[in-house]
Design an enzyme around this catalytic site. Sequence first.
Site, PDB file in Angstrom:
ATOM      1  CG  ASN A 173       1.624   0.288   4.026  1.00 61.53           C
ATOM      2  OD1 ASN A 173       1.378  -0.767   3.954  1.00 61.53           O
ATOM      3  ND2 ASN A 173       2.686   0.900   3.869  1.00 61.53           N
ATOM      4  N   GLY A 174      -0.203  -1.536   6.350  1.00 59.35           N
ATOM      5  CA  GLY A 174       0.441  -2.799   7.305  1.00 59.35           C
ATOM      6  C   GLY A 174      -0.956  -3.633   7.892  1.00 59.35           C
ATOM      7  CE  LYS A 202      15.492  -9.618 -10.732  1.00 57.65           C
ATOM      8  NZ  LYS A 202      15.399  -8.672  -9.754  1.00 57.65           N
ATOM      9  NE  ARG A 249       4.519   1.988  -1.038  1.00 59.23           N
ATOM     10  CZ  ARG A 249       5.566   1.836  -0.152  1.00 59.23           C
ATOM     11  NH1 ARG A 249       6.802   1.989  -0.371  1.00 59.23           N
ATOM     12  NH2 ARG A 249       5.258   1.308   1.149  1.00 59.23           N
ATOM     13  CB  CYS A 267      -0.874   0.133   1.323  1.00 61.52           C
ATOM     14  SG  CYS A 267      -1.747  -1.365   1.482  1.00 61.52           S
ATOM     15  CE  LYS A 274      12.276  -1.716  -5.687  1.00 58.73           C
ATOM     16  NZ  LYS A 274      12.969  -2.440  -6.403  1.00 58.73           N
ATOM     17  CD1 TRP A 308      -0.153  -5.499  -3.748  1.00 57.01           C
ATOM     18  CD2 TRP A 308       0.025  -6.467  -1.820  1.00 57.01           C
ATOM     19  NE1 TRP A 308       0.359  -6.751  -4.097  1.00 57.01           N
ATOM     20  CE2 TRP A 308       0.460  -7.501  -2.924  1.00 57.01           C
ATOM     21  CE3 TRP A 308      -0.112  -6.982  -0.684  1.00 57.01           C
ATOM     22  CZ2 TRP A 308       0.930  -8.535  -2.513  1.00 57.01           C
ATOM     23  CZ3 TRP A 308       0.337  -8.146  -0.199  1.00 57.01           C
ATOM     24  CH2 TRP A 308       0.910  -9.176  -1.201  1.00 57.01           C
ATOM     25  CG  HIS A 358      20.992 -35.700  -7.560  1.00 53.40           C
ATOM     26  ND1 HIS A 358      21.345 -37.162  -7.274  1.00 53.40           N
ATOM     27  CD2 HIS A 358      22.106 -35.159  -7.802  1.00 53.40           C
ATOM     28  CE1 HIS A 358      22.584 -37.177  -7.073  1.00 53.40           C
ATOM     29  NE2 HIS A 358      23.268 -35.885  -7.720  1.00 53.40           N
ATOM     30  CD  GLU A 380      11.261 -10.147 -10.130  1.00 53.67           C
ATOM     31  OE1 GLU A 380      10.799 -10.023  -8.815  1.00 53.67           O
ATOM     32  OE2 GLU A 380      12.427  -9.723 -10.032  1.00 53.67           O
ATOM     33  CD  GLU A 437      18.301 -11.686  -8.398  1.00 49.68           C
ATOM     34  OE1 GLU A 437      17.576 -12.281  -7.714  1.00 49.68           O
ATOM     35  OE2 GLU A 437      17.876 -10.372  -8.820  1.00 49.68           O
TER      36      GLU A 437
HETATM   37  C1  F6R Z   1      12.862  -9.430  -6.722  1.00 45.47           C
HETATM   38  C2  F6R Z   1      12.799  -8.399  -5.464  1.00 45.47           C
HETATM   39  C3  F6R Z   1      12.496  -8.844  -4.196  1.00 45.47           C
HETATM   40  C4  F6R Z   1      13.346  -8.267  -3.273  1.00 45.47           C
HETATM   41  C5  F6R Z   1      12.762  -8.826  -1.825  1.00 45.47           C
HETATM   42  C6  F6R Z   1      13.489  -8.167  -0.858  1.00 45.47           C
HETATM   43  O1  F6R Z   1      13.153  -8.604  -8.036  1.00 45.47           O
HETATM   44  O2  F6R Z   1      13.002  -7.154  -5.873  1.00 45.47           O
HETATM   45  O3  F6R Z   1      12.812 -10.298  -4.428  1.00 45.47           O
HETATM   46  O4  F6R Z   1      14.652  -8.357  -3.411  1.00 45.47           O
HETATM   47  O5  F6R Z   1      11.190  -8.492  -1.626  1.00 45.47           O
HETATM   48  O6  F6R Z   1      13.219  -6.688  -0.681  1.00 45.47           O
HETATM   49  P1  F6R Z   1      14.304  -5.697   0.237  1.00 45.47           P
HETATM   50  O7  F6R Z   1      15.587  -5.655  -0.453  1.00 45.47           O
HETATM   51  O8  F6R Z   1      13.598  -4.495  -0.062  1.00 45.47           O
HETATM   52  O9  F6R Z   1      14.251  -6.095   1.450  1.00 45.47           O
END
Ligand code: F6R
Length: 599
Positions: free
Chosen positions: A101-102, A476, A27, A2, A594, A75, A495, A479, A472
Site C-alpha cells: 500500500n503506498g 456530502k 477503504r 489499498c 476512505k 486502489w 458574481h 460524493e 460540507e
Molecule cells: C468526505 C471525506 C473526506 C475526508 C478527507 C480527509 O466525506 O470523508 O473528504 O474528510 O479525505 O480525511 P481524513 O480526515 O482521514 O484526513
Amino acid sequence: MCGIVGYIGQQQAAPILLDGLKKLEYRGYDSAGIAILNKDTITVSKTKGRLKNLYNMIDGGNKLPGTIGIGHTRWATHGEPSDINSHPHTSTSGKIAVVHNGIIENYMDLKEYLTSKGYCFVSETDTEVIAHLADYYYNGNLLETIARIINKVEGSYALGLISSDQPDRIIAVRKDSPLVVGLGEGENFIASDIPAILKYTHNTYLIEDKEIAVLTQDGVTLYNTDIEEIHREIFTVDWDISAAEKGGYEHFMFKEIMEEPQSVLNTVGPILRQGLLTIDKIPDCMHIIACGSAYHVGIVGKYVIESLTRIPVEVDIASEYRYRNPIITENTLVVVISQSGETADTIAALREAKKTGAKIFGIVNVVGSSIARESDEVLYTLAGPEIAVATTKAYSTQLAAVYLLALSLRKALGQLTPNEEKRYGRELLRLPNLISAMIEQKDKIQYYASRYYNARSVFFIGRGLDYALSLEGSLKLKEISYIHSEAYGAGELKHGTISLIENGTLVIAVATQEALFEKMMNNIKEVKARGAVVLAVATEGNTKIEECADGVLYIPKTDPFFTPSPAITLLQLFAYYVASLRGCDIDKPRNLAKSVTVE
Ligand code: F6R
C-alpha cells in the site's frame, strides 16, 4: 486506498484473509488478491473487480490449503485496474510474494536497474519492483533482505511479504502508510486497519515508520533497519467488533449518523468535566490544515476561533499548504485535523510546518495514527471506527473539538468569564440532544429527499458559519449521490454563479445565523426570482422564511457558534436519503477511498 491483511497460524489462512479484506472494503478498491504459502509453494489468486469475484474464484478460500498468507485490495495508482496489476506480486521464480500500500516514488529507477540485471516485469505497477528487489537481495535471510529494500526505496509503503524459502514467517514493514500487527494465540496478523483483525484479537502493536515486524505462528518480533530488536508496548483496542459492523442497519453511513449524539458526548464530556484544555502558550496566529470534510471543519474553526479569541486563523487545504511555502513563525499554532490520521497530504503538510519549529496540535480520530504520533499535542475525537467512506460522525466530533479548542484558547487569554464558561459548557453538552432532535426529523428529511432526488444540479448557499456548513452539505450530497453540487457564500452568487440558476434549479439555503438571517432572506428571493426551487434550513421560530422558501427544515435553537452541529446532521441525512433513492452505493461511492494514503 489499498488494504492489506496477513495471517500466520494454525487455521486455514485463505478464508481469514477474505474475511479481513471484507472488513477493509470501506477503504475503496478496484481489485483483490491473496497469496497462500502451503508446503513450500506459494499460490496466488487475484482478480479485477469486487472481492466477491475473488471469493467465487477460490470458493470462499476453501480451494486453497495453507496456514500462512497475505491478501490485498488494490486502489489503482500505477497501471489500470486489471488482473495482472492486482496484488500480490511475485518474484519471477514465484518464491516471493508481496502486497503493498503506498507509492514507490523511485520505482522507475529501480525498474531500470533490475531490468539491466535481467529481471522481467509483467505488470505496470510500482509494487513489482519490491518482489524483484527481494529476489535480488535475498541471502537466505528475509529480515536482512527487507532491511536492504528499505534503504533503496523512496516513497510510502506498507508491505507484507512471504517467501517459500522461509516458509514459517511473514515480514511486514511500513513508512507513511498504515499497518498494524495483531497478536493472537498461536496465530498473528497484519492489517491496514484494526477492523480486519478485531474478530481474532484486541492486542496489537502499532508499528512506527521503518520498523520491521517478523511474524511467526508463535510470536512477533520487531526490528529497526539495523536489525536490532526493539520493544513495543501492546496496544489493546478498547472497542469491539460490533462498532465496526452494521448492526442491522442497511448502511454504515446511516448507522454512523445514528451514533453522532453519543460520539459528540464522548468527545466533549470528559474535557468539559476537566475544565477545558490547558494551553501553555498563546499563539500569535493559527494555521488549520486538513483535506476534504476535515478542511470544512477548519473553516468553521476559523470563524469561531477568530470571533472568540481575535487570534488570526488561516485555513488551508493540506495539498496546497505543503507546496505554497506558507509563512510560519515559532509562535504559529498549526492545527491538523484528520479522521484517519493517515492522509498523505495532511501528514506532509504537518511535516512542512514542523520543520519551522511550529507547534502542532492534532485533532485526530484514529488512536496511534501517524498524525496523532507526530503532533505535539493531540485532542482525540471519540467517534469510534468510521467505516462509510463519507465521513459523518467523525465530522461532527471534529466540530465539537474545534469548539473546545476555541473556548480553551479564550480561557487561556483570560477572556472567558465564569458565566460564559458555564453557558458554553451547557450548550456543548446539549449538542447530543440537538443532534438527536434532527435524527427524529428523519421522516421529514426523507420526504424532502424524495421531492428533490432527481435534481440535476444543486447549489448550497449560506453566510458566515452557514457558508462553512454549506461546503460540507454540498460535498456530502455530491460524493454519495453523484448529483453535481456546489456551495457558495450567499452574497457571492451574484458574481457569476447566479447565471446558472434556471427554472427548477434546486438551491439549499442554510440560514441558521440569526445576525445574517435577513440577508439570507434577500438572497433566497434573488434565486427564487430566477426560477430556483428553495429548500431552506433555518432555526426554529424563524418561520418568516416560509414566505419565500418552497420547503423549510428547522434546527433547534442554540448558540450561533454551535448551529453547524445539528444542521450538518440534517444535511447528512438529506444526502443519505437522496443517494438511497438514486440507488447509489452509499458506503462505497465510486472512485473514492476512505483513507487517502497517496498524494
Ligand atoms: C468526505 C471525506 C473526506 C475526508 C478527507 C480527509 O466525506 O470523508 O473528504 O474528510 O479525505 O480525511 P481524513 O480526515 O482521514 O484526513
